[in-house]
Design an enzyme around this catalytic site. Structure first.
Site, short mmCIF file in Angstrom:
data_model
loop_
_atom_site.label_atom_id
_atom_site.label_comp_id
_atom_site.label_asym_id
_atom_site.label_seq_id
_atom_site.Cartn_x
_atom_site.Cartn_y
_atom_site.Cartn_z
N ASP A 29 44.33 75.64 76.80
CA ASP A 29 43.52 75.29 78.13
C ASP A 29 42.42 74.25 77.44
OD1 ASP A 29 44.50 77.81 78.52
OD2 ASP A 29 42.99 78.40 79.66
N LYS A 60 42.76 74.24 86.33
CA LYS A 60 41.60 75.19 86.02
C LYS A 60 40.32 75.05 86.33
CE LYS A 60 39.92 78.12 82.22
NZ LYS A 60 40.20 78.56 80.67
N LYS A 100 44.08 77.89 88.00
CA LYS A 100 43.36 78.95 87.13
C LYS A 100 41.71 79.00 87.61
CE LYS A 100 42.22 81.01 82.64
NZ LYS A 100 42.50 80.98 81.08
#
Length: 316
Positions: free
Chosen positions: A152, A216, A252
């Protein structure tokens, strides 16, 4: 996945071409976006459908601990909870991943052996992203070598907001190359710092063009994190990207999603915007630390008819 979708190769050939493309995207209708997100949030999900939604949401959680006080013991305990969320009911699904800092990735990998749960690690000088590219790449390299299945990364919001889109693009491409075929890449925009919906749309396309496997919303470290409107906007972006390229990208939302009611609202957004293809943890995740507890309490209520309360779930 190719670094850039062939249909858009010319778009990333220069800073000017990339800027023209991103600023040529349709402007976001703020009123329409927020009204649609609010309308979808009123959908009622009952009984059998609610039970299905709860189990689906549990299976989509990236159970997260990203604190300076994290210890190997805390990470192992979180891994145990992710693998067996409700010891009183072994039919409870496992979470999708455990998300930790790079120095805890090896601990998580060992604790999760044989469970099928992924190890996700934040990287690239998370959460601010204020570091030189070689430092960011070393951060990624360390996490991948420690066993991370997913990375991430945070984008350089300063560069993005200054209009240096090619710099941001090239950093994502470099991080993707460092992941290789060992780890999927989630690109974090920190939507609360991008200020406008138009910027969120541009960041979404920039991340996808650069090879993100997921886009995300947030780090969970700022005041405004995942919201229904910004997640809806990102879902629309991945839908349109797939329509034009055939490439599917995950989404996400992270930070601020704490209740079952909230999680179900996001699942409705997914179903109504991109459809069943995204209703799996392969393509949709929740970044959360406390959401799991509320899902477990609601799950217990559906099965027993009684609301057990927070004392009946573990404290993370």
């Amino acid at each position: 996945m190719p670094t850039t979708a062939p249909a858009f190769a010319d778009v990333t050939a220069s800073d000017g071409a990339l800027r023209r493309f991103l600023h040529g995207l349709p402007g976001v209708d703020t009123v329409g976006l927020e009204a649609r997100a609010a309308s979808l949030g009123t959908r009622s999900v009952k009984t059998t459908s609610k039970a299905y939604a709860i189990d689906l949401a549990i299976s989509m959680i990236d159970l997260t601990t990203l604190e300076g006080a994290d210890t190997p013991g805390k990470v192992r305990a979180l891994c145990a909870k992710g693998a067996n969320p409700d010891p009183t009911d072994r039919t409870t699904p496992r979470v999708a991943a455990i998300c930790v800092y790079p120095d805890m990735a090896e601990t998580a990998k060992e604790a999760l052996a044989g469970t099928g749960i992924k190890v996700a690690s934040v990287a690239t000088a998370f959460p601010a992203g204020r570091a030189a590219l070689p430092v960011k790449l070393a951060d990624v390299r360390d996490a991948v070598s420690a066993g991370a299945d997913e990375i991430d990364m945070v984008i350089d919001r300063g560069a993005f907001l200054s209009g240096h889109y090619l710099k941001v693009y090239e950093e994502i491409v470099a991080v993707k190359a460092e992941c290789g075929d060992k780890a999927r890449l989630k690109v974090i925009f920190e939507t609360g710092e991008l200020s406008t919906y138009d910027n969120i749309r541009r960041a979404s396309w920039l991340g996808m063009l650069a090879g993100a496997d997921f886009i995300k919303t947030s780090t969970g470290k700022v005041g405004v994190n995942a919201t229904p409107p910004n997640t809806l906007l990102m879902l629309e972006a991945v839908r349109d990207f797939k329509a034009q390229t055939g490439i599917q990208i995950g989404v996400k939302p992270a930070g601020g999603i704490r209740t079952t009611k909230d999680a179900i609202k996001f699942l409705v957004l997914v179903n109504e915007t991109v459809g069943e293809d995204w209703l799996t943890n392969e393509w949709f995740r929740f970044g959360a630390s406390s959401l799991l507890n509320d899902l477990l309490m609601q799950r217990q209520k559906l099965s027993t008819g009684r609301y057990s309360g927070p004392d009946y779930v573990t404290v993370d």
